[in-house]
Write an enzyme that holds these catalytic residues in place. Structure first.
Site, PDB file in Angstrom:
ATOM      1  N   GLU A 171      -5.011  -4.815  10.754  1.00  0.00           N
ATOM      2  CA  GLU A 171      -4.000  -3.779  10.916  1.00  0.00           C
ATOM      3  C   GLU A 171      -4.249  -3.034  12.229  1.00  0.00           C
ATOM      4  O   GLU A 171      -5.042  -2.071  12.255  1.00  0.00           O
ATOM      5  CB  GLU A 171      -4.067  -2.786   9.751  1.00  0.00           C
ATOM      6  CG  GLU A 171      -3.783  -3.414   8.405  1.00  0.00           C
ATOM      7  CD  GLU A 171      -3.246  -2.387   7.411  1.00  0.00           C
ATOM      8  OE1 GLU A 171      -2.113  -2.562   6.969  1.00  0.00           O
ATOM      9  OE2 GLU A 171      -3.941  -1.417   7.111  1.00  0.00           O
TER      10      GLU A 171
ATOM     11  N   GLU B 247      -6.732   4.694   7.946  1.00  0.00           N
ATOM     12  CA  GLU B 247      -6.521   6.117   7.609  1.00  0.00           C
ATOM     13  C   GLU B 247      -7.763   6.715   6.952  1.00  0.00           C
ATOM     14  O   GLU B 247      -8.034   7.907   7.089  1.00  0.00           O
ATOM     15  CB  GLU B 247      -5.267   6.250   6.719  1.00  0.00           C
ATOM     16  CG  GLU B 247      -4.005   6.015   7.548  1.00  0.00           C
ATOM     17  CD  GLU B 247      -2.827   5.444   6.787  1.00  0.00           C
ATOM     18  OE1 GLU B 247      -2.834   5.450   5.545  1.00  0.00           O
ATOM     19  OE2 GLU B 247      -1.886   4.985   7.457  1.00  0.00           O
TER      20      GLU B 247
ATOM     21  N   ASN C 102       0.865  -1.190   0.000  1.00  0.00           N
ATOM     22  CA  ASN C 102       0.000   0.000   0.000  1.00  0.00           C
ATOM     23  C   ASN C 102       0.893   1.229   0.000  1.00  0.00           C
ATOM     24  O   ASN C 102       1.506   1.545   1.017  1.00  0.00           O
ATOM     25  CB  ASN C 102      -0.906  -0.038   1.247  1.00  0.00           C
ATOM     26  CG  ASN C 102      -1.748   1.223   1.381  1.00  0.00           C
ATOM     27  OD1 ASN C 102      -1.796   2.052   0.463  1.00  0.00           O
ATOM     28  ND2 ASN C 102      -2.417   1.378   2.519  1.00  0.00           N
ATOM     29  N   TRP C 103       0.960   1.867  -1.159  1.00  0.00           N
ATOM     30  CA  TRP C 103       1.856   3.036  -1.277  1.00  0.00           C
ATOM     31  C   TRP C 103       1.263   4.295  -0.665  1.00  0.00           C
ATOM     32  O   TRP C 103       1.906   5.333  -0.637  1.00  0.00           O
ATOM     33  CB  TRP C 103       2.189   3.275  -2.755  1.00  0.00           C
ATOM     34  CG  TRP C 103       3.214   2.325  -3.294  1.00  0.00           C
ATOM     35  CD1 TRP C 103       3.738   1.228  -2.657  1.00  0.00           C
ATOM     36  CD2 TRP C 103       3.867   2.385  -4.573  1.00  0.00           C
ATOM     37  NE1 TRP C 103       4.668   0.610  -3.456  1.00  0.00           N
ATOM     38  CE2 TRP C 103       4.761   1.291  -4.650  1.00  0.00           C
ATOM     39  CE3 TRP C 103       3.778   3.245  -5.666  1.00  0.00           C
ATOM     40  CZ2 TRP C 103       5.566   1.052  -5.769  1.00  0.00           C
ATOM     41  CZ3 TRP C 103       4.564   3.002  -6.782  1.00  0.00           C
ATOM     42  CH2 TRP C 103       5.458   1.915  -6.827  1.00  0.00           C
ATOM     43  N   LYS C 104       0.016   4.254  -0.223  1.00  0.00           N
ATOM     44  CA  LYS C 104      -0.638   5.427   0.371  1.00  0.00           C
ATOM     45  C   LYS C 104      -0.437   6.635  -0.567  1.00  0.00           C
ATOM     46  O   LYS C 104      -0.477   6.460  -1.781  1.00  0.00           O
ATOM     47  CB  LYS C 104      -0.111   5.651   1.786  1.00  0.00           C
ATOM     48  CG  LYS C 104      -0.226   4.357   2.627  1.00  0.00           C
ATOM     49  CD  LYS C 104       0.031   4.528   4.079  1.00  0.00           C
ATOM     50  CE  LYS C 104      -0.144   3.181   4.791  1.00  0.00           C
ATOM     51  NZ  LYS C 104       0.000   3.260   6.221  1.00  0.00           N
TER      52      LYS C 104
ATOM     53  N   GLY D  50       2.985  -1.160   4.187  1.00  0.00           N
ATOM     54  CA  GLY D  50       3.026   0.254   3.830  1.00  0.00           C
ATOM     55  C   GLY D  50       4.441   0.674   3.461  1.00  0.00           C
ATOM     56  O   GLY D  50       4.939   0.391   2.372  1.00  0.00           O
ATOM     57  N   GLY D  51       5.138   1.304   4.413  1.00  0.00           N
ATOM     58  CA  GLY D  51       6.451   1.909   4.149  1.00  0.00           C
ATOM     59  C   GLY D  51       7.435   0.987   3.437  1.00  0.00           C
ATOM     60  O   GLY D  51       8.122   1.422   2.502  1.00  0.00           O
TER      61      GLY D  51
ATOM     62  N   GLY E 275       2.894   2.353  10.722  1.00  0.00           N
ATOM     63  CA  GLY E 275       3.854   3.440  10.548  1.00  0.00           C
ATOM     64  C   GLY E 275       4.591   3.819  11.812  1.00  0.00           C
ATOM     65  O   GLY E 275       5.228   4.870  11.871  1.00  0.00           O
TER      66      GLY E 275
ATOM     67  N   HIS F  89      -9.593   1.170   5.208  1.00  0.00           N
ATOM     68  CA  HIS F  89      -8.278   1.342   5.847  1.00  0.00           C
ATOM     69  C   HIS F  89      -8.424   2.308   7.031  1.00  0.00           C
ATOM     70  O   HIS F  89      -9.219   3.257   6.973  1.00  0.00           O
ATOM     71  CB  HIS F  89      -7.278   1.895   4.817  1.00  0.00           C
ATOM     72  CG  HIS F  89      -5.867   1.849   5.322  1.00  0.00           C
ATOM     73  ND1 HIS F  89      -5.369   2.774   6.197  1.00  0.00           N
ATOM     74  CD2 HIS F  89      -4.875   0.950   5.105  1.00  0.00           C
ATOM     75  CE1 HIS F  89      -4.102   2.464   6.483  1.00  0.00           C
ATOM     76  NE2 HIS F  89      -3.782   1.356   5.830  1.00  0.00           N
TER      77      HIS F  89
ATOM     78  N   SER G 145       3.750  -2.080  10.160  1.00  0.00           N
ATOM     79  CA  SER G 145       5.214  -2.110  10.297  1.00  0.00           C
ATOM     80  C   SER G 145       5.837  -3.442   9.905  1.00  0.00           C
ATOM     81  O   SER G 145       6.826  -3.870  10.495  1.00  0.00           O
ATOM     82  CB  SER G 145       5.627  -1.707  11.723  1.00  0.00           C
ATOM     83  OG  SER G 145       5.220  -0.387  12.003  1.00  0.00           O
TER      84      SER G 145
HETATM   85  P1  13P Z   1       3.216   0.445   7.538  1.00  0.00           P
HETATM   86  O1  13P Z   1       3.705  -0.878   6.966  1.00  0.00           O
HETATM   87  O2  13P Z   1       3.965   1.615   7.000  1.00  0.00           O
HETATM   88  O3  13P Z   1       3.160   0.383   9.030  1.00  0.00           O
HETATM   89  O4  13P Z   1       1.722   0.639   7.017  1.00  0.00           O
HETATM   90  C1  13P Z   1       0.809  -0.391   7.195  1.00  0.00           C
HETATM   91  C2  13P Z   1      -0.423  -0.069   6.460  1.00  0.00           C
HETATM   92  O5  13P Z   1      -1.173   0.792   6.849  1.00  0.00           O
HETATM   93  C3  13P Z   1      -0.693  -0.808   5.220  1.00  0.00           C
HETATM   94  O6  13P Z   1      -1.992  -0.592   4.777  1.00  0.00           O
END
Ligand code: 13P
Length: 246
Positions: A159, A93, A9-11, A224-225, A165, A91, A203
């Site tokens: 999640e 967010e 997930n590149w957000k 994510g990251g 993050g 999600h 993470s």
């Molecule tokens: P991180 O891997 O950066 O913690 O993000 C997780 C996430 O929200 C994937 O959707």
């Protein structure tokens, strides 16, 4: 275990140049039991699909409507048209910054399935709920309202919000225990004959992926990251592939 799923997930990150650099570095021996997808921001879906045909495509969100006068919205039909196999729904967010409610999320799941895109329902508790020992109740309630009206064809991503993050990963035991709870709740809501894959997110990186994939109830990861760089995402993919063959 039949398959593992790895979704990046590149957000709100990425550019055409970043996609080209990622694609140049990407080199991974496909494993037919490992499905790898990337969810870039909407404007980059087509470029990513063209530059990185080895990966499947996922969207980060979709509208509840197929089309209409809804400025700024993107429908599940549109992302299906661009070749998306998956769409993230609910999600944390989106729940937190866009006030997405359980009711809206339930409608988005139906919209995704109607368009033939597999939804990836995201659930997870806040830190306060975990500290109060209320995580199970929170996640069960999220599942009950989201899954009330849909067909069994979906993925679920657990999640925990406190792990997103932050560098704080759920321990393999915490992840595995919650995934077992989710499987039990999903079986009671959708019927036990449908195995719904449960991905862990929060993470995930090249260092902790092995231990997470080794958990019997962990069927993949939503990253994510660590999905933004080809090297770290490939390392996680290697770890998943290794786990499938051992
Ligand atoms: P991180 O891997 O950066 O913690 O993000 C997780 C996430 O929200 C994937 O959707």
């Amino acid at each position: 275990m039949t398959n593992l799923y790895l979704i990046g997930n590149w957000k709100q990150h990425g550019s055409r140049a970043a996609i080209q650099a990622f694609a140049q570095q990407w080199s991974f021996d496909a494993n037919p039991r490992l499905r790898i997808a990337i969810a870039p921001p909407f404007p980059y879906l087509q470029t990513l699909g063209e530059e990185l045909p080895d990966c499947e495509l996922a969207a980060q969100d979709c509208s509840v409507y197929a089309q209409g006068a809804f400025t700024g919205e993107v429908s599940a039909e549109m992302v299906a048209d661009l070749g998306c196999q998956f769409v993230l729904v609910g999600h944390s967010e989106r729940r937190q910054y866009h006030d997405e409610t359980d009711e809206l999320i339930a409608k988005k799941l139906v919209a995704a399935q109607s368009a033939g895109v597999t939804p990836v329902l995201c659930v997870g508790e806040q830190q306060a709920a975990r500290e109060a020992g209320e995580q199970e109740g929170v996640v069960r309630a999220q599942l009950r309202s989201a899954l009330a009206t849909i067909q069994p064809n979906l993925l679920i991503a657990y999640e925990p919000v406190w792990a997103i993050g932050t560098g704080l990963t759920a321990t393999p035991d915490q992840a595995n225990d919650m995934h077992a709870v989710i499987k039990q709740e999903v079986a009671s809501l959708l019927g036990a004959s449908h195995a719904t894959p449960i991905l862990y997110g929060g993470s995930v990186n090249a260092d902790n992926a092995d231990a997470l994939f080794a958990c019997p109830h962990v069927d993949g990861a939503l990253v994510g990251g660590a999905s933004l760089e080809a090297a770290s995402f490939m390392a996680i993919a290697q770890s998943a592939s290794y786990n499938l063959s051992h």
